[in-house]
Design a protein around this motif. Sequence first.
Motif, PDB file in Angstrom:
ATOM      1  N   TYR A 302      15.173  20.407 -57.234  1.00 14.00           N
ATOM      2  CA  TYR A 302      13.887  19.878 -57.737  1.00 14.00           C
ATOM      3  C   TYR A 302      13.650  18.466 -57.199  1.00 14.00           C
ATOM      4  O   TYR A 302      12.561  18.144 -56.710  1.00 14.00           O
ATOM      5  CB  TYR A 302      13.895  19.871 -59.266  1.00 14.00           C
ATOM      6  N   LEU A 303      14.678  17.636 -57.276  1.00 14.40           N
ATOM      7  CA  LEU A 303      14.554  16.265 -56.785  1.00 14.40           C
ATOM      8  C   LEU A 303      14.323  16.221 -55.278  1.00 14.40           C
ATOM      9  O   LEU A 303      13.529  15.413 -54.785  1.00 14.40           O
ATOM     10  CB  LEU A 303      15.812  15.468 -57.143  1.00 14.40           C
ATOM     11  N   SER A 304      15.020  17.090 -54.547  1.00 10.75           N
ATOM     12  CA  SER A 304      14.873  17.098 -53.078  1.00 10.75           C
ATOM     13  C   SER A 304      13.460  17.490 -52.664  1.00 10.75           C
ATOM     14  O   SER A 304      12.930  16.982 -51.668  1.00 10.75           O
ATOM     15  CB  SER A 304      15.901  18.034 -52.432  1.00 10.75           C
ATOM     16  N   VAL A 305      12.825  18.384 -53.437  1.00 11.74           N
ATOM     17  CA  VAL A 305      11.446  18.792 -53.148  1.00 11.74           C
ATOM     18  C   VAL A 305      10.467  17.697 -53.573  1.00 11.74           C
ATOM     19  O   VAL A 305       9.546  17.352 -52.826  1.00 11.74           O
ATOM     20  CB  VAL A 305      11.099  20.123 -53.855  1.00 11.74           C
ATOM     21  N   LYS A 306      10.658  17.138 -54.769  1.00 14.02           N
ATOM     22  CA  LYS A 306       9.756  16.100 -55.273  1.00 14.02           C
ATOM     23  C   LYS A 306       9.817  14.831 -54.431  1.00 14.02           C
ATOM     24  O   LYS A 306       8.815  14.112 -54.292  1.00 14.02           O
ATOM     25  CB  LYS A 306      10.091  15.775 -56.734  1.00 14.02           C
ATOM     26  N   LEU A 307      10.984  14.569 -53.856  1.00 10.60           N
ATOM     27  CA  LEU A 307      11.133  13.399 -52.988  1.00 10.60           C
ATOM     28  C   LEU A 307      10.706  13.702 -51.551  1.00 10.60           C
ATOM     29  O   LEU A 307      10.842  12.863 -50.658  1.00 10.60           O
ATOM     30  CB  LEU A 307      12.589  12.915 -53.010  1.00 10.60           C
ATOM     31  N   LYS A 308      10.217  14.954 -51.353  1.00 13.31           N
ATOM     32  CA  LYS A 308       9.668  15.411 -50.058  1.00 13.31           C
ATOM     33  C   LYS A 308      10.702  15.444 -48.932  1.00 13.31           C
ATOM     34  O   LYS A 308      10.373  15.275 -47.759  1.00 13.31           O
ATOM     35  CB  LYS A 308       8.459  14.565 -49.651  1.00 13.31           C
ATOM     36  N   PHE A 309      11.975  15.654 -49.304  1.00 11.42           N
ATOM     37  CA  PHE A 309      13.002  15.853 -48.285  1.00 11.42           C
ATOM     38  C   PHE A 309      12.933  17.275 -47.731  1.00 11.42           C
ATOM     39  O   PHE A 309      13.358  17.532 -46.610  1.00 11.42           O
ATOM     40  CB  PHE A 309      14.400  15.608 -48.870  1.00 11.42           C
ATOM     41  N   THR A 310      12.411  18.190 -48.533  1.00 11.30           N
ATOM     42  CA  THR A 310      12.302  19.593 -48.141  1.00 11.30           C
ATOM     43  C   THR A 310      11.127  20.206 -48.892  1.00 11.30           C
ATOM     44  O   THR A 310      10.348  19.484 -49.531  1.00 11.30           O
ATOM     45  CB  THR A 310      13.621  20.345 -48.457  1.00 11.30           C
ATOM     46  N   HIS A 311      10.976  21.519 -48.791  1.00 12.58           N
ATOM     47  CA  HIS A 311       9.882  22.197 -49.486  1.00 12.58           C
ATOM     48  C   HIS A 311      10.392  23.497 -50.095  1.00 12.58           C
ATOM     49  O   HIS A 311      11.416  24.030 -49.679  1.00 12.58           O
ATOM     50  CB  HIS A 311       8.734  22.498 -48.518  1.00 12.58           C
ATOM     51  N   LEU A 312       9.669  23.980 -51.084  1.00 15.46           N
ATOM     52  CA  LEU A 312      10.008  25.247 -51.737  1.00 15.46           C
ATOM     53  C   LEU A 312       9.224  26.362 -51.053  1.00 15.46           C
ATOM     54  O   LEU A 312       7.998  26.284 -50.950  1.00 15.46           O
ATOM     55  CB  LEU A 312       9.646  25.184 -53.223  1.00 15.46           C
ATOM     56  N   PRO A 313       9.909  27.398 -50.519  1.00 21.48           N
ATOM     57  CA  PRO A 313       9.195  28.515 -49.880  1.00 21.48           C
ATOM     58  C   PRO A 313       8.133  29.101 -50.796  1.00 21.48           C
ATOM     59  O   PRO A 313       8.271  29.089 -52.024  1.00 21.48           O
ATOM     60  CB  PRO A 313      10.322  29.526 -49.613  1.00 21.48           C
ATOM     61  N   GLU A 314       7.060  29.636 -50.199  1.00 22.26           N
ATOM     62  CA  GLU A 314       5.915  30.125 -50.962  1.00 22.26           C
ATOM     63  C   GLU A 314       6.279  31.217 -51.960  1.00 22.26           C
ATOM     64  O   GLU A 314       5.678  31.315 -53.031  1.00 22.26           O
ATOM     65  CB  GLU A 314       4.838  30.650 -50.003  1.00 22.26           C
ATOM     66  N   ASP A 315       7.236  32.082 -51.595  1.00 28.87           N
ATOM     67  CA  ASP A 315       7.560  33.203 -52.482  1.00 28.87           C
ATOM     68  C   ASP A 315       8.654  32.860 -53.503  1.00 28.87           C
ATOM     69  O   ASP A 315       9.161  33.731 -54.195  1.00 28.87           O
ATOM     70  CB  ASP A 315       7.980  34.438 -51.677  1.00 28.87           C
ATOM     71  N   LEU A 316       8.997  31.563 -53.593  1.00 34.67           N
ATOM     72  CA  LEU A 316       9.952  31.123 -54.610  1.00 34.67           C
ATOM     73  C   LEU A 316       9.231  30.322 -55.690  1.00 34.67           C
ATOM     74  O   LEU A 316       8.134  29.823 -55.484  1.00 34.67           O
ATOM     75  CB  LEU A 316      11.062  30.263 -53.998  1.00 34.67           C
ATOM     76  N   SER A 317       9.873  30.214 -56.844  1.00 37.74           N
ATOM     77  CA  SER A 317       9.359  29.398 -57.937  1.00 37.74           C
ATOM     78  C   SER A 317      10.548  28.735 -58.603  1.00 37.74           C
ATOM     79  O   SER A 317      11.698  29.124 -58.377  1.00 37.74           O
ATOM     80  CB  SER A 317       8.609  30.274 -58.951  1.00 37.74           C
ATOM     81  N   TRP A 318      10.284  27.749 -59.437  1.00 38.31           N
ATOM     82  CA  TRP A 318      11.384  27.053 -60.101  1.00 38.31           C
ATOM     83  C   TRP A 318      12.094  27.962 -61.096  1.00 38.31           C
ATOM     84  O   TRP A 318      13.292  27.807 -61.339  1.00 38.31           O
ATOM     85  CB  TRP A 318      10.878  25.788 -60.776  1.00 38.31           C
ATOM     86  N   LYS A 319      11.383  28.934 -61.653  1.00 39.27           N
ATOM     87  CA  LYS A 319      12.028  29.898 -62.548  1.00 39.27           C
ATOM     88  C   LYS A 319      13.075  30.708 -61.798  1.00 39.27           C
ATOM     89  O   LYS A 319      14.159  30.983 -62.314  1.00 39.27           O
ATOM     90  CB  LYS A 319      10.985  30.850 -63.151  1.00 39.27           C
ATOM     91  N   LYS A 320      12.746  31.100 -60.562  1.00 40.31           N
ATOM     92  CA  LYS A 320      13.688  31.882 -59.749  1.00 40.31           C
ATOM     93  C   LYS A 320      14.888  31.027 -59.341  1.00 40.31           C
ATOM     94  O   LYS A 320      16.024  31.528 -59.281  1.00 40.31           O
ATOM     95  CB  LYS A 320      12.977  32.436 -58.513  1.00 40.31           C
ATOM     96  N   ILE A 321      14.636  29.761 -59.062  1.00 38.10           N
ATOM     97  CA  ILE A 321      15.732  28.852 -58.701  1.00 38.10           C
ATOM     98  C   ILE A 321      16.702  28.719 -59.879  1.00 38.10           C
ATOM     99  O   ILE A 321      17.926  28.730 -59.705  1.00 38.10           O
ATOM    100  CB  ILE A 321      15.192  27.468 -58.296  1.00 38.10           C
ATOM    101  N   ILE A 322      16.154  28.604 -61.102  1.00 39.12           N
ATOM    102  CA  ILE A 322      17.010  28.521 -62.287  1.00 39.12           C
ATOM    103  C   ILE A 322      17.830  29.793 -62.437  1.00 39.12           C
ATOM    104  O   ILE A 322      19.031  29.761 -62.751  1.00 39.12           O
ATOM    105  CB  ILE A 322      16.158  28.281 -63.562  1.00 39.12           C
TER     106      ILE A 322
END
Length: 384
Positions: A302-322
């Motif tokens: 979450y931090l790596s995405v919010k800090l714009k070091f990377t991005h979350l693929p379109e077909d993923l969500s934070w629920k799936k990451i959890i």
Amino acid sequence: MKTTRLFKSFFESEKAGGLVLLICTVISLVIANSSFSEEYIAMWHYQIGSHSAEHWINDGLMTIFFLLIGLELEREVYIGELSKIKDAILPISGALGGMLIPALIYFAFNTGTPTEHGIGIPMATDIAFAIGILSLLGNRVPISLKIFLTALAVIDDLGAIILIALFYTKTIYFTNLIISLSIFGVLLIMNRLKVTNLILYLVGGIFMWYFMLNSGVHATITGVLLAFALPFGNGSSKTISSQLQHWLHHPVAFIVIPIFALCNTAIVISKDWIHNFSESYSLGIIFGLVLGKPIGIFLFTYLSVKLKFTHLPEDLSWKKIIGVGFLGGIGFTMSIFVTLLAFEDNQIITNSKFMILIGSLISGLIGFIWLKKSLSNVNPLHKE
């Protein structure tokens, strides 16, 4: 998203391997707690040469498992999900969080105690079990989630390997270590000279393993070193690295890991087993796997995405990451492996193995239920 044939082969072998691993674990636990208990446990301590069968399995046979992990990691680094820095940061950050937070939780329970050396136990993720459970959700699982879990677990294993090399080596015999590393150097030179005879590398790997075994550093490390010494080339199916990786998939999934599971889950469950949950190392393992893993994986990604070091693929969500975070709490193979290195007291080792099984079971169940709910609205006919 396009996936390579070798990745699909790796995923499929690990998926089936997870089921075999589960069956072997159940069989081993049943026999270990039956009237055949003494004979069964004695079988694994049978002396073959100067070492027990258990020792040969954990220090010898498991080197092949580490070789496959090394080959998969090499592929990911050169042409896979870890080849592009921005894409690689997501699973790398998840893996780091999934190692650091469980370690901190374990340390909080065990600091200043004789069992604090087991800090590495809840840091590991079992690829076969995690992928096996993910596969139970069928084709609703987006390919990016499969790749994320696989890359995360492979990086996680690399972290465990580094941990073993740095912190679980008690006495180093430098002469044997230098000889082993010198052989590794020769293999690297052969790579640069474009020598492509696999037999020469394997023979060199055997000698490297022998001297590493007698150096004090855990011998399985040579599996990873050999993997990176093999010529990778352009990664095509004709290279010896790809050929060996393809050939090892099934033997590792259906022979090496099941034998390891049978040997290391020969656990006699005592009548007062419920009292073991009050031990500091038990709490560290359970909470590290069940809570530390999902918290660490989610928080760091979450931090790596919010800090714009990377991005979350379109077909993923934070629920799936959890959900994947909970599957990351399935420690099993590597957690048991670290347990054997961390402790010397047989009772603590046995209890720790049992806690790993409990923690992994809870994590797997929560992860499965969580992801099943998260993926309930996904079209099962999507194309990979």
